[in-house]
Design an enzyme around this catalytic site. Sequence first.
Site, PDB file in Angstrom:
ATOM      1  N   ASP A  45       0.793  -1.350  -0.038  1.00 24.62           N
ATOM      2  CA  ASP A  45      -0.009  -0.122   0.045  1.00 24.62           C
ATOM      3  C   ASP A  45       1.069   1.164  -0.165  1.00 24.62           C
ATOM      4  O   ASP A  45       2.163   1.193   0.383  1.00 24.62           O
ATOM      5  CB  ASP A  45      -0.965   0.053   1.200  1.00 24.62           C
ATOM      6  CG  ASP A  45      -0.048  -0.116   2.629  1.00 24.62           C
ATOM      7  OD1 ASP A  45       0.831  -1.035   2.681  1.00 24.62           O
ATOM      8  OD2 ASP A  45      -0.356   0.566   3.343  1.00 24.62           O
ATOM      9  N   GLU A  46       0.171   2.347  -0.486  1.00 23.47           N
ATOM     10  CA  GLU A  46       0.567   3.684  -0.403  1.00 23.47           C
ATOM     11  C   GLU A  46       2.249   3.872  -0.514  1.00 23.47           C
ATOM     12  O   GLU A  46       2.787   4.383   0.033  1.00 23.47           O
ATOM     13  CB  GLU A  46       0.311   4.196   1.005  1.00 23.47           C
ATOM     14  CG  GLU A  46      -1.029   4.238   1.437  1.00 23.47           C
ATOM     15  CD  GLU A  46      -1.375   4.744   2.911  1.00 23.47           C
ATOM     16  OE1 GLU A  46      -2.332   5.186   3.062  1.00 23.47           O
ATOM     17  OE2 GLU A  46      -0.643   4.128   4.043  1.00 23.47           O
ATOM     18  N   ASN A  47       2.601   3.417  -1.813  1.00 22.66           N
ATOM     19  CA  ASN A  47       3.949   3.650  -2.214  1.00 22.66           C
ATOM     20  C   ASN A  47       3.869   4.942  -2.974  1.00 22.66           C
ATOM     21  O   ASN A  47       3.128   5.032  -3.870  1.00 22.66           O
ATOM     22  CB  ASN A  47       4.268   2.610  -3.338  1.00 22.66           C
ATOM     23  CG  ASN A  47       5.537   2.886  -4.005  1.00 22.66           C
ATOM     24  OD1 ASN A  47       6.409   3.799  -3.682  1.00 22.66           O
ATOM     25  ND2 ASN A  47       6.036   2.190  -4.831  1.00 22.66           N
TER      26      ASN A  47
END
Length: 713
Positions: A325-327
């Site tokens: 997630d959330e790179n």
Amino acid sequence: MRTGIIAFVAFALLIFTVKGSAQEERAATDTTNHYLMPVPQSVRFQPGRLIIDSSFKVAVKGHSDARLKSAIERAVRRLEGRTGLEFARGFVDDSNAATLVVQCQSAGKAIPSLDEDESYSIEVSPKQTLLNAPTVVGAIRGLETFLQLIEGDREGYFIPLASIQDRPRFRWRGLLIDACRHWEPVEVIKRNLDGMAAVKLNVLHWHLTEDQGFRVESRRFPKLHQMGSDGLYYTQDDVREVIAYARERGIRVIPEFDMPGHATSWFVGYPEIASAPGPYQIERHFGIFDPTMDPTREETYKLLDGFLGEMAQLFPDEYMHIGGDENNGKQWNQNPKIQEFMKSKGLKDNHALQAYFNQRVSAILKKHEKKMVGWDEILHPDLPNDIVIQSWRGQASLAEGAKKGYNGILSFGYYLDYIFPAAYHYAVDPIAADSNLTAQETARILGGEACMWGEYVNPETIDSRIWPRLAAIAERLWSPRSVTDADDMYRRLAIVSVRLEELGLKHESHVDRMLRRIAQTHQVAPLRMLVDIVEPVKVYNRGQAHPTTQMTPLTRLVDAARPDARAARPFSKMVDAMLSDAPRFEIHRDSLRRTLAEWRDARLALDVIIARSPILNEAAQLPKDLSDIATAGLEAISYLSSGIAPPQNWRDAKLALLDEAAKPKAEVQIVIVPALRQLIIAAAELPALKTMPPTDWAKRVRELAAPKRAEVN
Ligand code: ACM
């Protein structure tokens, strides 16, 4: 003390209800007369009881093993603790002589798995309870139901005669515990596993690596935990202990190693696998950060192969979670070598590069005989479809995966760190009401997981953020879809919450303990009254007024406040009752008056506590707000009671007062405001209301108050 009186009345009502229910014939599928949570697939009560006294004995029939026996022993000890009765130790051979007969057909899976048969049935006769299950895990689930059936009255403890058939609606019912933002020692994990088993959850998703901490011992790459954890990590023995403890309770343990982003702590010891040169330090702040693994270097995959291989040996579950997630992609954008690599491979954007990375990781997991779980972001056609997508983005995202052939679990709507009331989570179903999935696609939705992200919890507060709300989510994931009555859920949750304390969970004891520390005295009744009408700010508004890092103490008023303010719902019900139950208007009015007068009059005592507790400076406005709005509520009741409408400008002045009081202070919100708004509007609209039947008042007032209420929430 008002709270004392309320508690006493509630207790008396409980006793009355329990007693009454045992005497009467219960409706066959009556959910209003028991305290079962999750509600079973089918429950039938009959008149009569099985008496529980010191002659209580257990027999095991059919399959028996150490796991089953220790589960029974634990249940019996809890029963002893609750009843104060002392039972004979061990088991009797003659099942005719037993009060509880556990009849199990097989051991089931050696390691708890997605395919475990968790079904069971319970038949309670005046002579004994027969618990029947095809597997040990089914029996473990049934033992929890058995414990929830215990009632008491003047004649002693008993179980109502009942016939229960039960099995879960979803196979994957989990809790994510983030032990990275704040460290959570093994004892925290264990007591929460006990709580999970009590409400029939079956997956612990253990979030073990993050920007803020690398929490598991790696013998192959020791700089990971040595340099990335401040010494706060689980040894491999700790991990084995937790897995064994979970297995005893029929709970799978799935580790999450978040990558390629959320990975700063890996780079403290191994900067060479990051996408920008180091050095790196453990991140102390919360949010989304730039450090990201370098997906173009073979060293990265070598380390991941070694590390994930080591973890594959340690964790027996067939699934392993790789986050994803959330790179934010910033380090990738800024690294010319990575840009070059993307060009050479024809990878058109960062999502494509992450998909390339995920494919490499997927091959590593396959080599180590693990299936992959990841957050929504990993969804990509190039990944094999034995992966599981965990959706934090919503039902639509989950459904999209299911349509493409991927199994999925829902976490959107089950974020415990949003600090929403239990009813909010309870209303979220993994399968949307208007779902257009085929039966085959629907079967790919395996269940859901509640998420306890760790930014604002530590070992002291975490139980209070997980419990009792998790029990409501557990019910959503286990019980039939049709079980949706929030009032009934709260009725049962109040008892379930108290029973969860048997397991050492600290969610109930947490509030007073924290208030004593804040106020430095035992005399915390006024503060308790305040805490009972406030809730922490929601979603990610925490940390704005009071910037918080991993190092910040979590000991303020907001940390003592509950996600479901204890007095808010009953107060709202009282207002509703007064406005809708004309024949008993005076009774409701008088109890509302008493409550409001106590809130109004608490100001002096609260001001004194705040004056000598600088930690409460931030809350200095709250007693005045509470006193002012309670006074406004009392005025409204006087108008309603006398039948005389207030002057023209009264309504606007009082609503403005409520708007001010509703604004967060000290990162908490006064949540009795919506109900007070209804009182003000009812008084102001008195001439109009008088033209309609009293039975319509409450509904009309709710309509009039609704838009403002939405703003407040
Ligand atoms: C997540 O909330 N980023 C999984």
